[in-house]
Design a protein around this motif. Structure first.
Motif, PDB file in Angstrom:
ATOM      1  N   ARG A  73      22.722  -6.717   5.446  1.00 55.72           N
ATOM      2  CA  ARG A  73      22.507  -5.334   5.009  1.00 55.72           C
ATOM      3  C   ARG A  73      22.828  -4.332   6.118  1.00 55.72           C
ATOM      4  O   ARG A  73      23.317  -3.233   5.838  1.00 55.72           O
ATOM      5  CB  ARG A  73      21.085  -5.166   4.496  1.00 55.72           C
ATOM      6  CG  ARG A  73      20.921  -5.716   3.081  1.00 55.72           C
ATOM      7  CD  ARG A  73      19.487  -5.749   2.614  1.00 55.72           C
ATOM      8  NE  ARG A  73      19.416  -6.004   1.188  1.00 55.72           N
ATOM      9  CZ  ARG A  73      19.670  -7.184   0.612  1.00 55.72           C
ATOM     10  NH1 ARG A  73      20.011  -8.219   1.376  1.00 55.72           N
ATOM     11  NH2 ARG A  73      19.596  -7.336  -0.701  1.00 55.72           N
ATOM     12  N   ALA A  74      22.556  -4.709   7.369  1.00 55.79           N
ATOM     13  CA  ALA A  74      22.913  -3.810   8.473  1.00 55.79           C
ATOM     14  C   ALA A  74      24.421  -3.570   8.492  1.00 55.79           C
ATOM     15  O   ALA A  74      24.881  -2.422   8.580  1.00 55.79           O
ATOM     16  CB  ALA A  74      22.445  -4.396   9.798  1.00 55.79           C
ATOM     17  N   TRP A  75      25.196  -4.649   8.369  1.00 60.18           N
ATOM     18  CA  TRP A  75      26.649  -4.487   8.369  1.00 60.18           C
ATOM     19  C   TRP A  75      27.137  -3.874   7.058  1.00 60.18           C
ATOM     20  O   TRP A  75      28.126  -3.125   7.047  1.00 60.18           O
ATOM     21  CB  TRP A  75      27.341  -5.816   8.659  1.00 60.18           C
ATOM     22  CG  TRP A  75      27.280  -6.126  10.119  1.00 60.18           C
ATOM     23  CD1 TRP A  75      26.533  -7.084  10.729  1.00 60.18           C
ATOM     24  CD2 TRP A  75      27.947  -5.408  11.152  1.00 60.18           C
ATOM     25  NE1 TRP A  75      26.702  -7.016  12.085  1.00 60.18           N
ATOM     26  CE2 TRP A  75      27.569  -6.003  12.370  1.00 60.18           C
ATOM     27  CE3 TRP A  75      28.821  -4.326  11.168  1.00 60.18           C
ATOM     28  CZ2 TRP A  75      28.044  -5.546  13.601  1.00 60.18           C
ATOM     29  CZ3 TRP A  75      29.301  -3.867  12.387  1.00 60.18           C
ATOM     30  CH2 TRP A  75      28.912  -4.481  13.587  1.00 60.18           C
ATOM     31  N   GLY A  76      26.439  -4.132   5.970  1.00 61.48           N
ATOM     32  CA  GLY A  76      26.788  -3.462   4.728  1.00 61.48           C
ATOM     33  C   GLY A  76      26.649  -1.961   4.865  1.00 61.48           C
ATOM     34  O   GLY A  76      27.544  -1.193   4.475  1.00 61.48           O
ATOM     35  N   LEU A  77      25.548  -1.502   5.453  1.00 59.84           N
ATOM     36  CA  LEU A  77      25.337  -0.071   5.630  1.00 59.84           C
ATOM     37  C   LEU A  77      26.387   0.525   6.566  1.00 59.84           C
ATOM     38  O   LEU A  77      26.943   1.601   6.299  1.00 59.84           O
ATOM     39  CB  LEU A  77      23.928   0.157   6.174  1.00 59.84           C
ATOM     40  CG  LEU A  77      23.476   1.611   6.321  1.00 59.84           C
ATOM     41  CD1 LEU A  77      21.991   1.724   6.037  1.00 59.84           C
ATOM     42  CD2 LEU A  77      23.770   2.130   7.720  1.00 59.84           C
ATOM     43  N   LEU A  78      26.692  -0.174   7.660  1.00 58.67           N
ATOM     44  CA  LEU A  78      27.651   0.354   8.629  1.00 58.67           C
ATOM     45  C   LEU A  78      29.052   0.480   8.036  1.00 58.67           C
ATOM     46  O   LEU A  78      29.744   1.475   8.254  1.00 58.67           O
ATOM     47  CB  LEU A  78      27.670  -0.532   9.875  1.00 58.67           C
ATOM     48  CG  LEU A  78      26.427  -0.415  10.765  1.00 58.67           C
ATOM     49  CD1 LEU A  78      26.321  -1.588  11.725  1.00 58.67           C
ATOM     50  CD2 LEU A  78      26.437   0.904  11.529  1.00 58.67           C
ATOM     51  N   PRO A 192      24.220 -13.101  13.675  1.00 56.36           N
ATOM     52  CA  PRO A 192      23.752 -14.260  12.912  1.00 56.36           C
ATOM     53  C   PRO A 192      24.579 -14.419  11.638  1.00 56.36           C
ATOM     54  O   PRO A 192      24.826 -13.445  10.925  1.00 56.36           O
ATOM     55  CB  PRO A 192      22.294 -13.901  12.589  1.00 56.36           C
ATOM     56  CG  PRO A 192      21.909 -12.879  13.618  1.00 56.36           C
ATOM     57  CD  PRO A 192      23.158 -12.104  13.898  1.00 56.36           C
ATOM     58  N   SER A 193      25.042 -15.625  11.377  1.00 60.13           N
ATOM     59  CA  SER A 193      25.915 -15.848  10.213  1.00 60.13           C
ATOM     60  C   SER A 193      25.191 -15.509   8.918  1.00 60.13           C
ATOM     61  O   SER A 193      24.022 -15.860   8.733  1.00 60.13           O
ATOM     62  CB  SER A 193      26.375 -17.305  10.176  1.00 60.13           C
ATOM     63  OG  SER A 193      27.208 -17.579  11.281  1.00 60.13           O
ATOM     64  N   PHE A 194      25.903 -14.825   8.019  1.00 60.69           N
ATOM     65  CA  PHE A 194      25.279 -14.472   6.739  1.00 60.69           C
ATOM     66  C   PHE A 194      26.239 -14.590   5.571  1.00 60.69           C
ATOM     67  O   PHE A 194      25.953 -14.124   4.479  1.00 60.69           O
ATOM     68  CB  PHE A 194      24.705 -13.053   6.794  1.00 60.69           C
ATOM     69  CG  PHE A 194      25.703 -11.967   7.128  1.00 60.69           C
ATOM     70  CD1 PHE A 194      26.548 -11.450   6.161  1.00 60.69           C
ATOM     71  CD2 PHE A 194      25.775 -11.461   8.405  1.00 60.69           C
ATOM     72  CE1 PHE A 194      27.455 -10.449   6.464  1.00 60.69           C
ATOM     73  CE2 PHE A 194      26.674 -10.444   8.723  1.00 60.69           C
ATOM     74  CZ  PHE A 194      27.514  -9.941   7.751  1.00 60.69           C
TER      75      PHE A 194
END
Length: 234
Positions: A73-78, A192-194
């Motif tokens: 979600r952090a990378w989704g938001l970014l 961390p892999s997601f």
């Protein structure tokens, strides 16, 4: 007789007990902050050495509010913030992040975005830096991205800062003979892999670059990070 084998800290660095005293927390909390990437540190033998500017940065930062976002979600938001596709999240998750993004400034989301990657400090032979910087498993950030994007930072060519999926880390260490260091010229922020298939861009989204510049020990890099964030509004 007990022998204290804890090494003396390098100039500008603190041991875990010293950091705990400076932050008025327990030594266990300092280790947790290191594990979460909220304090930069490097291993020296069995001990952690923490740059004093990382301690001062934490002391000067306002307390974060809200729950930390997962790496996905952090990378989704970014990536949503710069209009890039976010294929690893479903439509509902993307919609919720868009609503979240519309009402908050990135300066206020630093605490929620710490899971985007945990920094580790390394030293590489200077002759390897150009090859490392071009490695396809990396997504440049911080001073390396600022140089690539011509954001006004001069002399960043002797450093590499980038994100890497944790599944790629051991291969990078082996290929470029990286070693943990108190005097790094390489900072890898381990994601961390997601479930994504690797970094979807050569350079991290601009808000991530700016947030990472705020963590840089150089005042000029911090200034550029603040200037970028000041231009990014919900």
């Amino acid at each position: 007789m007990f022998e204290d084998t804890t090494p003396d800290p390098a100039p500008g660095h603190l041991t875990v007990p010293e950091a705990a005293s400076r932050l008025s927390v327990t030594e266990d909390m300092v280790r947790k902050l290191i594990a979460r990437g909220e304090l930069r540190a490097a291993r020296v033998g069995r001990d952690w050495m923490i740059p004093s500017n990382s301690i001062e940065h934490r002391l000067s930062s306002p307390p974060s509010r809200g729950r930390r976002l997962t790496p996905a979600r952090a990378w989704g938001l970014l990536f949503l913030s710069v209009g890039q596709p976010v294929t690893w999240l479903d439509r509902h998750a993307r919609w919720r992040l868009s609503k979240y993004l519309a009402t908050r400034r990135f300066e206020d989301m630093r605490g929620q975005l710490v899971e985007r990657g945990h920094p580790r400090s390394y030293r590489a032979h200077p002759g390897m830096l150009d090859r490392l910087r071009s490695d396809s498993s990396l997504m440049l950030t911080g001073v390396a991205a600022a140089s690539e994007l011509r954001l006004g930072l001069i002399g960043a060519g002797d450093r590499v800062e980038a994100y890497v999926d944790q599944t790629q880390l051991d291969g990078l260490i082996h290929r470029y003979h990286l070693r943990l260091s108190n005097d790094p010229n390489v900072v890898l922020r381990v994601i961390p892999s997601f479930g994504w298939s690797g970094p979807p861009a050569r350079v991290a989204p601009l808000p991530a670059v700016a947030l990472d510049l705020l963590d840089d020990p150089e005042p000029r890099a911090q200034q550029v990070g603040r200037e970028i964030l000041a231009r990014i509004r919900p």
